[in-house]
Design an enzyme around this catalytic site. Structure first.
Site, PDB file in Angstrom:
ATOM      1  N   PHE A 130       0.857  -1.187   0.000  1.00 48.79           N
ATOM      2  CA  PHE A 130       0.000   0.000   0.000  1.00 48.79           C
ATOM      3  C   PHE A 130       0.900   1.247   0.000  1.00 48.79           C
ATOM      4  CE2 PHE A 130      -2.969   3.042   2.012  1.00 48.79           C
ATOM      5  CZ  PHE A 130      -4.081   2.817   1.215  1.00 48.79           C
ATOM      6  N   ASP A 209       1.721  -5.135   8.242  1.00 53.46           N
ATOM      7  CA  ASP A 209       0.528  -4.311   8.093  1.00 53.46           C
ATOM      8  C   ASP A 209      -0.661  -5.264   7.904  1.00 53.46           C
ATOM      9  OD1 ASP A 209      -1.625  -2.841   7.077  1.00 53.46           O
ATOM     10  OD2 ASP A 209      -0.316  -1.374   6.119  1.00 53.46           O
ATOM     11  N   TYR A 234     -11.383   0.210  10.393  1.00 51.14           N
ATOM     12  CA  TYR A 234     -12.616   0.602   9.700  1.00 51.14           C
ATOM     13  C   TYR A 234     -12.920  -0.278   8.497  1.00 51.14           C
ATOM     14  CZ  TYR A 234      -9.047   3.143   7.020  1.00 51.14           C
ATOM     15  OH  TYR A 234      -7.924   3.472   6.313  1.00 51.14           O
ATOM     16  N   LYS A 235     -12.021  -1.235   8.183  1.00 50.92           N
ATOM     17  CA  LYS A 235     -12.273  -2.121   7.041  1.00 50.92           C
ATOM     18  C   LYS A 235     -13.077  -3.327   7.530  1.00 50.92           C
ATOM     19  CE  LYS A 235      -8.447  -0.117   4.536  1.00 50.92           C
ATOM     20  NZ  LYS A 235      -7.019  -0.114   4.230  1.00 50.92           N
ATOM     21  N   ARG A 388     -12.487  -4.690  -7.296  1.00 52.22           N
ATOM     22  CA  ARG A 388     -12.318  -5.480  -6.078  1.00 52.22           C
ATOM     23  C   ARG A 388     -13.665  -5.796  -5.449  1.00 52.22           C
ATOM     24  NH1 ARG A 388      -8.453  -2.769  -1.682  1.00 52.22           N
ATOM     25  NH2 ARG A 388     -10.263  -1.396  -1.683  1.00 52.22           N
TER      26      ARG A 388
HETATM   27  C1  LIG Z   1      -6.181   1.099   4.224  1.00 52.29           C
HETATM   28  C2  LIG Z   1      -4.739   0.843   4.374  1.00 52.29           C
HETATM   29  C3  LIG Z   1      -3.900   1.772   5.016  1.00 52.29           C
HETATM   30  C4  LIG Z   1      -4.394   3.133   5.411  1.00 52.29           C
HETATM   31  O1  LIG Z   1      -4.336   3.362   6.734  1.00 52.29           O
HETATM   32  P1  LIG Z   1      -4.666   4.777   7.422  1.00 52.29           P
HETATM   33  O2  LIG Z   1      -5.300   4.356   8.708  1.00 52.29           O
HETATM   34  O3  LIG Z   1      -5.575   5.552   6.520  1.00 52.29           O
HETATM   35  O4  LIG Z   1      -3.359   5.446   7.633  1.00 52.29           O
HETATM   36  C5  LIG Z   1      -2.582   1.420   5.218  1.00 52.29           C
HETATM   37  N1  LIG Z   1      -2.084   0.233   4.765  1.00 52.29           N
HETATM   38  C6  LIG Z   1      -2.875  -0.663   4.116  1.00 52.29           C
HETATM   39  C7  LIG Z   1      -2.311  -1.958   3.648  1.00 52.29           C
HETATM   40  C8  LIG Z   1      -4.212  -0.374   3.886  1.00 52.29           C
HETATM   41  O5  LIG Z   1      -4.969  -1.239   3.223  1.00 52.29           O
END
Ligand SMILES: *Cc1c(COP(=O)(O)O)cnc(C)c1O
Length: 428
Positions: A130, A209, A234-235, A388
């Site tokens: 990302f 991550d 939030y995902k 996606r």
């Molecule tokens: C969504 C996402 C982020 C974004 O994170 P923030 O909380 O907006 O800083 C970072 N890394 C990955 C892999 C993501 O999918």
């Protein structure tokens, strides 16, 4: 509808009926029955309980209890939600805390990791990561000015990165490896154990991550001996728009891994108002300033739902769902110019599916058009050519997958996408 479609319709209805998680869908706010939501990997749906908790927090706790709310409930929320999340990502309760954004938490942990490996110059990541993760590393390198270098393992197919490609880069000059466990575009999933071992055998630290992994696949941070991790809530975790991120630091490293942001909430005793910073012991050290209580309060009921459902059952359904979508893809979509942007092997796949198509953007627009077909379908578009579909086992159904593939086939076969233009919105 042809004969085979009837067969799939029957099969998916059956799968929904037999689904051990089917009742969890009722825990979410689903007002528009014609909506098929496949974007839970970008913004999870609203748990009904979160709506109630937020109303109570605003109306009673803020509205009536005012400042007393801190002692009565709010102060413990970053640690309490962290403890609830710990079980979902295979960590101990004392190793996880929820605060700030993923990007900020990565900044804190990557900076801490570099200080723990003085003299080593390399930071290794990959080119399917990302972008924000890479920006954060680039920024740290620029700011420190100590000659660190970011080296990226190169993906051959744009979907995955092999062990060999990483093994060629990670050596005894490597301070840190930063990788996304489940890739945001392709859903490719690393072997966390294998890569962590590879880094450790070269003396490097690893930050994982978990943005597209937490709540989507079982994560075993402790079992893999992972050093540090970050991820957003939030995902798949349904914390709500902009809800704070989490961070994990392995117990043994917490003393040595010093945050570069010394805020009062990471101080030993914030209300002593000492003029000299003394780090808090343990995971609280990584807090910076006042926590985002409104978002932590919408996140907490969702974590309870995950604890009840269990990551094993979630993973079992997720594999069935992505598997179904691939079966339908091979039967109906491959002939229409689609290519698979996701690993075919479920062991290497998270919980979303990517299809590539030269007209991906306009196909997406047609799916999102409420006047098109019986259902409004929400996937998302990731450039250059990916659609996606985030499949969230807690609320998505097998029938929804079937309906979506029928609709995609119709839009492409009848060339309906030609009616849409290519202007891009701010958030896609
Ligand atoms: C969504 C996402 C982020 C974004 O994170 P923030 O909380 O907006 O800083 C970072 N890394 C990955 C892999 C993501 O999918």
């Amino acid at each position: 509808m042809n004969e085979n479609w009837e067969k799939w319709k029957k099969r998916t209805t059956e799968l929904d009926r037999e689904d051990p998680l089917r009742e969890f869908r009722d825990l979410f706010s689903i007002k528009d029955k014609s909506l098929i939501y496949f974007d839970g990997n970008s913004l999870g749906m609203l748990p009904l309980e979160s709506e109630k908790t937020a109303a109570r927090l605003i109306g009673e706790e803020w509205g009536e209890r005012l400042i007393r709310g801190w002692n009565e409930n709010w102060w413990e929320m970053p640690a309490r939600t962290g403890e609830k999340l710990a079980g979902i990502i295979g960590a101990e309760k004392s190793e996880v805390i929820i605060c700030d954004s993923t990007s900020v938490n990565l900044y804190k942990l990557a900076s801490a990791a570099l200080r723990m490996r003085p003299g080593r110059r390399k930071i290794v990541s990959d080119d399917i990561n990302f972008p924000s993760d890479l920006y954060i590393i680039q920024g740290i390198i620029d700011y420190r000015g100590e000659g660190h270098m970011l080296e990226l393992a190169h993906s051959q197919d744009g979907i995955s990165v092999s062990y060999k490609e990483l093994a060629e880069l990670i050596d005894n000059d490597t301070a840190l490896v930063v990788l996304t466990y489940v890739s945001f575009r392709s859903a490719y999933m690393y072997d966390m154990n294998e890569i962590t071992d590879l880094a450790h055998s070269n003396g490097a630290l690893v930050i994982w991550d978990l943005c597209h992994a937490a709540g989507a696949v079982p994560v075993e941070l402790n079992r893999c001996n992972a050093d540090m991790a970050v991820g957003c809530t939030y995902k798949y975790l349904n914390g709500g728009p902009g809800s704070p991120a989490f961070m994990y630091v392995r117990k043994e490293l917490q003393k040595e891994a010093v945050s570069p942001v010394w805020g009062w909430l990471g101080e030993k005793d914030p209300f002593e108002f000492s003029l000299q910073y003394r780090p808090a012991m343990g995971i609280r050290h990584y807090l910076t300033g006042s926590p985002n209580i409104l978002s932590l309060c919408t996140l907490e009921p969702s974590l309870d739902i995950f604890q009840k459902a269990g990551m094993d059952r979630i993973r079992t359904k997720s594999i069935k769902m992505t598997g179904l979508m691939l079966d339908l893809y091979y039967e109906y979509l491959e002939v229409l110019g689609f290519r698979l942007g996701t690993p075919a092997d479920s062991d290497q796949r998270g919980s979303h599916i990517s299809f590539k198509h030269t007209e991906a953007f306009r196909i997406c627009k047609a799916l999102l058009d409420p006047d098109q077909g019986d259902h409004l379908i929400i996937p998302d578009f990731r450039p250059p050519d990916n659609i996606r579909f985030g499949l969230a086992p807690l609320y998505n159904t097998f029938s929804e997958i079937f309906i979506a593939v029928c609709e995609i086939e119709r839009i492409v076969k009848e060339r309906i996408f030609l009616n849409y233009d290519s202007t891009v919105d701010k958030v896609t």
